[in-house]
Design a protein around this motif. Sequence first.
Motif, PDB file in Angstrom:
ATOM      1  N   ASN A 187      14.460 -12.222 -86.560  1.00 42.09           N
ATOM      2  CA  ASN A 187      14.003 -13.290 -85.662  1.00 42.09           C
ATOM      3  C   ASN A 187      13.357 -12.731 -84.391  1.00 42.09           C
ATOM      4  O   ASN A 187      13.595 -11.596 -84.012  1.00 42.09           O
ATOM      5  CB  ASN A 187      15.157 -14.210 -85.278  1.00 42.09           C
ATOM      6  CG  ASN A 187      15.514 -15.176 -86.377  1.00 42.09           C
ATOM      7  OD1 ASN A 187      14.864 -15.229 -87.418  1.00 42.09           O
ATOM      8  ND2 ASN A 187      16.557 -15.941 -86.149  1.00 42.09           N
ATOM      9  N   THR A 188      12.588 -13.604 -83.743  1.00 36.52           N
ATOM     10  CA  THR A 188      11.910 -13.266 -82.496  1.00 36.52           C
ATOM     11  C   THR A 188      12.397 -14.203 -81.399  1.00 36.52           C
ATOM     12  O   THR A 188      12.531 -15.399 -81.623  1.00 36.52           O
ATOM     13  CB  THR A 188      10.377 -13.414 -82.659  1.00 36.52           C
ATOM     14  OG1 THR A 188       9.948 -12.546 -83.716  1.00 36.52           O
ATOM     15  CG2 THR A 188       9.646 -13.055 -81.375  1.00 36.52           C
ATOM     16  N   VAL A 189      12.663 -13.633 -80.217  1.00 36.31           N
ATOM     17  CA  VAL A 189      13.079 -14.396 -79.044  1.00 36.31           C
ATOM     18  C   VAL A 189      11.994 -14.222 -77.987  1.00 36.31           C
ATOM     19  O   VAL A 189      11.463 -13.127 -77.789  1.00 36.31           O
ATOM     20  CB  VAL A 189      14.441 -13.893 -78.510  1.00 36.31           C
ATOM     21  CG1 VAL A 189      14.783 -14.537 -77.182  1.00 36.31           C
ATOM     22  CG2 VAL A 189      15.540 -14.159 -79.532  1.00 36.31           C
ATOM     23  N   PHE A 190      11.663 -15.321 -77.305  1.00 37.70           N
ATOM     24  CA  PHE A 190      10.640 -15.309 -76.262  1.00 37.70           C
ATOM     25  C   PHE A 190      11.290 -15.569 -74.903  1.00 37.70           C
ATOM     26  O   PHE A 190      11.955 -16.581 -74.721  1.00 37.70           O
ATOM     27  CB  PHE A 190       9.578 -16.382 -76.530  1.00 37.70           C
ATOM     28  CG  PHE A 190       8.821 -16.155 -77.808  1.00 37.70           C
ATOM     29  CD1 PHE A 190       7.675 -15.365 -77.820  1.00 37.70           C
ATOM     30  CD2 PHE A 190       9.260 -16.714 -79.001  1.00 37.70           C
ATOM     31  CE1 PHE A 190       6.980 -15.151 -79.001  1.00 37.70           C
ATOM     32  CE2 PHE A 190       8.569 -16.507 -80.184  1.00 37.70           C
ATOM     33  CZ  PHE A 190       7.421 -15.720 -80.185  1.00 37.70           C
ATOM     34  N   GLN A 219       5.589  -8.195 -85.539  1.00 39.54           N
ATOM     35  CA  GLN A 219       6.605  -9.007 -86.220  1.00 39.54           C
ATOM     36  C   GLN A 219       7.896  -8.202 -86.294  1.00 39.54           C
ATOM     37  O   GLN A 219       7.859  -6.969 -86.341  1.00 39.54           O
ATOM     38  CB  GLN A 219       6.142  -9.367 -87.642  1.00 39.54           C
ATOM     39  CG  GLN A 219       4.863 -10.176 -87.691  1.00 39.54           C
ATOM     40  CD  GLN A 219       5.020 -11.549 -87.069  1.00 39.54           C
ATOM     41  OE1 GLN A 219       6.063 -12.181 -87.169  1.00 39.54           O
ATOM     42  NE2 GLN A 219       3.966 -12.003 -86.391  1.00 39.54           N
ATOM     43  N   ASP A 254      10.756 -21.782 -76.328  1.00 41.38           N
ATOM     44  CA  ASP A 254      10.803 -22.017 -77.765  1.00 41.38           C
ATOM     45  C   ASP A 254       9.651 -21.263 -78.423  1.00 41.38           C
ATOM     46  O   ASP A 254       8.748 -20.744 -77.762  1.00 41.38           O
ATOM     47  CB  ASP A 254      10.797 -23.509 -78.097  1.00 41.38           C
ATOM     48  CG  ASP A 254       9.503 -24.210 -77.765  1.00 41.38           C
ATOM     49  OD1 ASP A 254       8.417 -23.619 -77.887  1.00 41.38           O
ATOM     50  OD2 ASP A 254       9.565 -25.392 -77.391  1.00 41.38           O
ATOM     51  N   LYS A 255       9.700 -21.180 -79.741  1.00 38.23           N
ATOM     52  CA  LYS A 255       8.760 -20.354 -80.504  1.00 38.23           C
ATOM     53  C   LYS A 255       7.308 -20.757 -80.275  1.00 38.23           C
ATOM     54  O   LYS A 255       6.445 -19.898 -80.064  1.00 38.23           O
ATOM     55  CB  LYS A 255       9.103 -20.437 -81.996  1.00 38.23           C
ATOM     56  CG  LYS A 255       8.243 -19.565 -82.864  1.00 38.23           C
ATOM     57  CD  LYS A 255       8.665 -19.635 -84.320  1.00 38.23           C
ATOM     58  CE  LYS A 255       7.782 -18.753 -85.168  1.00 38.23           C
ATOM     59  NZ  LYS A 255       8.183 -18.754 -86.574  1.00 38.23           N
ATOM     60  N   GLY A 270       6.217 -19.842 -76.715  1.00 42.06           N
ATOM     61  CA  GLY A 270       6.197 -18.378 -76.633  1.00 42.06           C
ATOM     62  C   GLY A 270       4.971 -17.787 -77.312  1.00 42.06           C
ATOM     63  O   GLY A 270       4.282 -16.934 -76.744  1.00 42.06           O
ATOM     64  N   GLN A 271       4.687 -18.238 -78.530  1.00 36.72           N
ATOM     65  CA  GLN A 271       3.504 -17.735 -79.240  1.00 36.72           C
ATOM     66  C   GLN A 271       2.223 -18.076 -78.480  1.00 36.72           C
ATOM     67  O   GLN A 271       1.310 -17.254 -78.388  1.00 36.72           O
ATOM     68  CB  GLN A 271       3.437 -18.319 -80.647  1.00 36.72           C
ATOM     69  CG  GLN A 271       4.470 -17.755 -81.578  1.00 36.72           C
ATOM     70  CD  GLN A 271       4.410 -18.411 -82.956  1.00 36.72           C
ATOM     71  OE1 GLN A 271       3.979 -19.542 -83.114  1.00 36.72           O
ATOM     72  NE2 GLN A 271       4.869 -17.669 -83.946  1.00 36.72           N
ATOM     73  N   TYR A 286       6.573  -6.470 -75.803  1.00 36.91           N
ATOM     74  CA  TYR A 286       7.502  -6.761 -76.893  1.00 36.91           C
ATOM     75  C   TYR A 286       8.246  -5.486 -77.260  1.00 36.91           C
ATOM     76  O   TYR A 286       7.757  -4.377 -77.025  1.00 36.91           O
ATOM     77  CB  TYR A 286       6.778  -7.348 -78.112  1.00 36.91           C
ATOM     78  CG  TYR A 286       5.668  -6.474 -78.643  1.00 36.91           C
ATOM     79  CD1 TYR A 286       5.928  -5.429 -79.536  1.00 36.91           C
ATOM     80  CD2 TYR A 286       4.359  -6.685 -78.252  1.00 36.91           C
ATOM     81  CE1 TYR A 286       4.912  -4.636 -80.008  1.00 36.91           C
ATOM     82  CE2 TYR A 286       3.330  -5.896 -78.718  1.00 36.91           C
ATOM     83  CZ  TYR A 286       3.618  -4.864 -79.607  1.00 36.91           C
ATOM     84  OH  TYR A 286       2.599  -4.059 -80.072  1.00 36.91           O
ATOM     85  N   TYR A 320       9.895 -10.787 -77.072  1.00 35.50           N
ATOM     86  CA  TYR A 320       8.662 -10.825 -76.286  1.00 35.50           C
ATOM     87  C   TYR A 320       9.048 -11.285 -74.889  1.00 35.50           C
ATOM     88  O   TYR A 320       9.746 -12.287 -74.737  1.00 35.50           O
ATOM     89  CB  TYR A 320       7.658 -11.829 -76.864  1.00 35.50           C
ATOM     90  CG  TYR A 320       6.831 -11.287 -78.001  1.00 35.50           C
ATOM     91  CD1 TYR A 320       5.590 -10.692 -77.772  1.00 35.50           C
ATOM     92  CD2 TYR A 320       7.285 -11.368 -79.307  1.00 35.50           C
ATOM     93  CE1 TYR A 320       4.832 -10.198 -78.818  1.00 35.50           C
ATOM     94  CE2 TYR A 320       6.532 -10.879 -80.362  1.00 35.50           C
ATOM     95  CZ  TYR A 320       5.304 -10.292 -80.102  1.00 35.50           C
ATOM     96  OH  TYR A 320       4.551  -9.791 -81.139  1.00 35.50           O
TER      97      TYR A 320
END
Length: 165
Positions: free
Chosen positions: A122-125, A49, A145-146, A149-150, A94, A58
Amino acid sequence: MHSGNRGMVGYGKLLMALLVMALITGCAAQAPSTANMQADLQGYSLPQQPEEDQGLVYVVRPEMIGTLVRFNVFVDNQAPESEVGYTRGSQHIYFPVEPGQHTIFSKAENWASIDIDVAPGNTVFVRQHPKMGFVIARNNLSLMDKLVGQYFVKETSLGTLETSE
């Protein structure tokens, strides 16, 4: 009768060529429906995170195409000291970044790049798209998008991260 055998040989060669092409190119990794991804991600949390004052990126390579070719990933320039790691087929990496605008570079047979803007916490994929190259695999990059990506992070294994030690 002899000409009929030549037709079968030609058909066999065509079939073999199509089979080889299918094996080389493989199938593009497709994300399932939104509902299926949400159900599959129930209770899942990303391996890393972002810190509150940093962003996290990521880079995901869900396809197996060119799996033996490593796609090296760099942040902000193509200098060796800017490398953050690499992926092979069905892998992700990551790394933290300072908030703001960055350029992610991916090196295969070609250089691909994408500009991103990362907010604190924030996280970017980013997705690597392998393609057949002249000698080895080529690549392109796109944002995900999140949810997608996840999902792809969950479905891939960890690639190789460069350490700054």
